[in-house]
Design an enzyme around this catalytic site. Structure first.
Site, mmCIF file in Angstrom:
data_model
loop_
_atom_site.group_PDB
_atom_site.id
_atom_site.type_symbol
_atom_site.label_atom_id
_atom_site.label_comp_id
_atom_site.label_asym_id
_atom_site.label_seq_id
_atom_site.Cartn_x
_atom_site.Cartn_y
_atom_site.Cartn_z
ATOM 1 C CB SER A 171 61.634 77.657 8.109
ATOM 2 O OG SER A 171 61.456 77.686 6.713
ATOM 3 C CE1 TYR B 196 63.935 72.580 7.726
ATOM 4 C CE2 TYR B 196 62.982 73.844 5.926
ATOM 5 C CZ TYR B 196 63.864 73.751 6.985
ATOM 6 O OH TYR B 196 64.682 74.813 7.295
HETATM 7 P P1 NAD Z 1 73.645 73.768 7.935
HETATM 8 O O1 NAD Z 1 73.375 72.388 7.444
HETATM 9 O O2 NAD Z 1 74.720 74.565 7.293
HETATM 10 O O3 NAD Z 1 73.927 73.731 9.493
HETATM 11 C C1 NAD Z 1 73.317 72.842 10.353
HETATM 12 C C2 NAD Z 1 74.365 72.395 11.354
HETATM 13 O O4 NAD Z 1 73.725 71.532 12.265
HETATM 14 C C3 NAD Z 1 75.512 71.609 10.711
HETATM 15 O O5 NAD Z 1 76.757 72.107 11.155
HETATM 16 C C4 NAD Z 1 75.291 70.185 11.195
HETATM 17 O O6 NAD Z 1 76.489 69.460 11.416
HETATM 18 C C5 NAD Z 1 74.565 70.427 12.500
HETATM 19 N N1 NAD Z 1 73.752 69.276 12.866
HETATM 20 C C6 NAD Z 1 72.991 68.502 12.049
HETATM 21 N N2 NAD Z 1 72.429 67.509 12.742
HETATM 22 C C7 NAD Z 1 72.840 67.663 14.028
HETATM 23 C C8 NAD Z 1 72.611 66.936 15.208
HETATM 24 N N3 NAD Z 1 71.831 65.844 15.211
HETATM 25 N N4 NAD Z 1 73.201 67.358 16.351
HETATM 26 C C9 NAD Z 1 73.991 68.457 16.358
HETATM 27 N N5 NAD Z 1 74.252 69.185 15.261
HETATM 28 C C10 NAD Z 1 73.684 68.785 14.111
HETATM 29 O O7 NAD Z 1 72.229 74.517 7.857
HETATM 30 P P2 NAD Z 1 71.897 76.075 7.907
HETATM 31 O O8 NAD Z 1 71.459 76.470 6.531
HETATM 32 O O9 NAD Z 1 72.962 76.831 8.581
HETATM 33 O O10 NAD Z 1 70.584 76.052 8.805
HETATM 34 C C11 NAD Z 1 70.600 76.310 10.200
HETATM 35 C C12 NAD Z 1 69.166 76.381 10.691
HETATM 36 O O11 NAD Z 1 68.460 77.387 9.966
HETATM 37 C C13 NAD Z 1 68.362 75.099 10.479
HETATM 38 O O12 NAD Z 1 67.476 74.936 11.560
HETATM 39 C C14 NAD Z 1 67.584 75.371 9.223
HETATM 40 O O13 NAD Z 1 66.438 74.587 9.164
HETATM 41 C C15 NAD Z 1 67.283 76.834 9.417
HETATM 42 N N6 NAD Z 1 66.949 77.586 8.206
HETATM 43 C C16 NAD Z 1 67.848 77.725 7.214
HETATM 44 C C17 NAD Z 1 67.505 78.485 6.103
HETATM 45 C C18 NAD Z 1 68.488 78.667 4.982
HETATM 46 O O14 NAD Z 1 68.114 79.281 3.963
HETATM 47 N N7 NAD Z 1 69.724 78.195 5.091
HETATM 48 C C19 NAD Z 1 66.237 79.090 6.026
HETATM 49 C C20 NAD Z 1 65.351 78.920 7.076
HETATM 50 C C21 NAD Z 1 65.720 78.182 8.178
#
Ligand code: NAD
Length: 284
Positions: free
Chosen positions: A167, A180
């Protein structure tokens, strides 16, 4: 969804952890569209099955598997199912992760006067070690443990690779979210460590570092009801030279590039920012 370009992943088996989530589902669909057989691994079976069904309906091949990325035994059981149904894994995309209010402060800057006025304010001094640990574990161990389980099958397999999700916080922390930010910095560091560790086995390890994206889930936090940006959104946009948020689709080109042996055979240990210039800009 239509991918920006095709890479040939025919016959490859990909696992996407957090594949039932917002970004994970985009990643899984893109890999499937390029011919990979995809296992959508998520904490709960239902979202994993939903994404798998959408891929299968679109003519791809996918299965949903429930496993907690913090439970090595559960991941090993998931691996057994995946190997039986799809074959051994070629591509691991560690998408599970995220922030949690338990690892966040309410204040951006410590201000003694504010604390006196509002004793309920959660400052750095009130952070609960368990909350901080939860965020660190989900992001860091939640990437390390699936890598331990799936990388064993990847060793010596041509084109095998791991993609982690870091990130912008990893470069310079954002206010309020120390856990985070630290956990994502650990992901970037771990990506380089693993790239080195596995370099002689043929397994490449890379990461993407998404900037600020708008998704249906966070739209309401970023914009007021009248469509004007919230105060934090204004700061984000002012710090992003391109002056806009990214879309989840804009991460796909990087995922496909890193996943493809033809395109990225000599690329390992990179953390690729996809951020509209955020990480290049000092604000001056
Ligand atoms: P999201 O919450 O939509 O998806 C995360 C998924 O992980 C969910 O389906 C959840 O059920 C699953 N999950 C959570 N805990 C878990 C566990 N212990 N075991 C298995 N599955 C688990 O989030 P997102 O926005 O799609 O983010 C995905 C990745 O991208 C993350 O690593 C997040 O930190 C990173 N990220 C997101 C953004 C953004 O703007 N959305 C930006 C930078 C990085």
């Amino acid at each position: 969804m239509t991918v920006p370009f095709k890479v040939d992943l025919t016959g490859k088996v990909a696992v996407v952890t957090g594949g039932g989530g917002v970004l994970g589902s985009y990643f899984a669909k893109a890999l499937a569209e390029c011919g990979a057989k995809v296992a959508i691994m998520d904490l709960n079976q239902e979202p994993a099955d939903k994404v798998a069904a959408e891929i299968n309906e679109a003519g791809g091949q996918a299965i949903g598997v429930a496993a907690n990325v913090l439970d090595k035994e559960a991941i090993e059981k998931a691996r057994e199912i995946i190997v039986k149904e799809l074959g051994t894994v070629d591509i691991l995309l560690n998408g599970a992760g995220g922030n949690n209010p338990k690892g966040s402060t309410d204040d951006e800057f410590y201000n003694e006067e504010e604390v006196k006025k509002n004793p309920e304010l959660k400052t750095f001094f009130d952070l609960d070690p368990k909350g901080v640990g939860f965020v660190f574990d989900l992001n860091f161990l939640g990437t390390l443990l699936p890598s331990q389980v799936f990388a064993k099958d990847m060793i010596g397999k041509k084109g095998a690779n791991i993609i982690n999700v870091s990130s912008m916080n990893a470069y310079t922390p954002l206010t309020k979210i120390p856990a985070y930010s630290g956990a994502k910095a650990a992901i970037s560091n771990f990506t380089q460590w693993c790239a080195t560790y596995f370099a002689k086995t043929g397994v490449r390890v890379n990461a993407i570092a998404p900037g600020f994206l708008v998704t249906k889930q966070n739209e309401k936090l970023l914009f007021n009801d009248d469509g004007t940006p919230t105060a934090r959104t204004g700061k984000i946009l002012n710090s992003t030279p391109m002056g806009r948020f990214g879309e989840p689709e804009e991460l796909i080109g990087a995922i496909l590039y890193l996943a493809s042996e033809e395109a990225a055979s000599f690329v390992t240990g990179v953390v690729l920012p996809i951020d509209g210039g955020f990480s290049s800009y000092t604000g001056v």
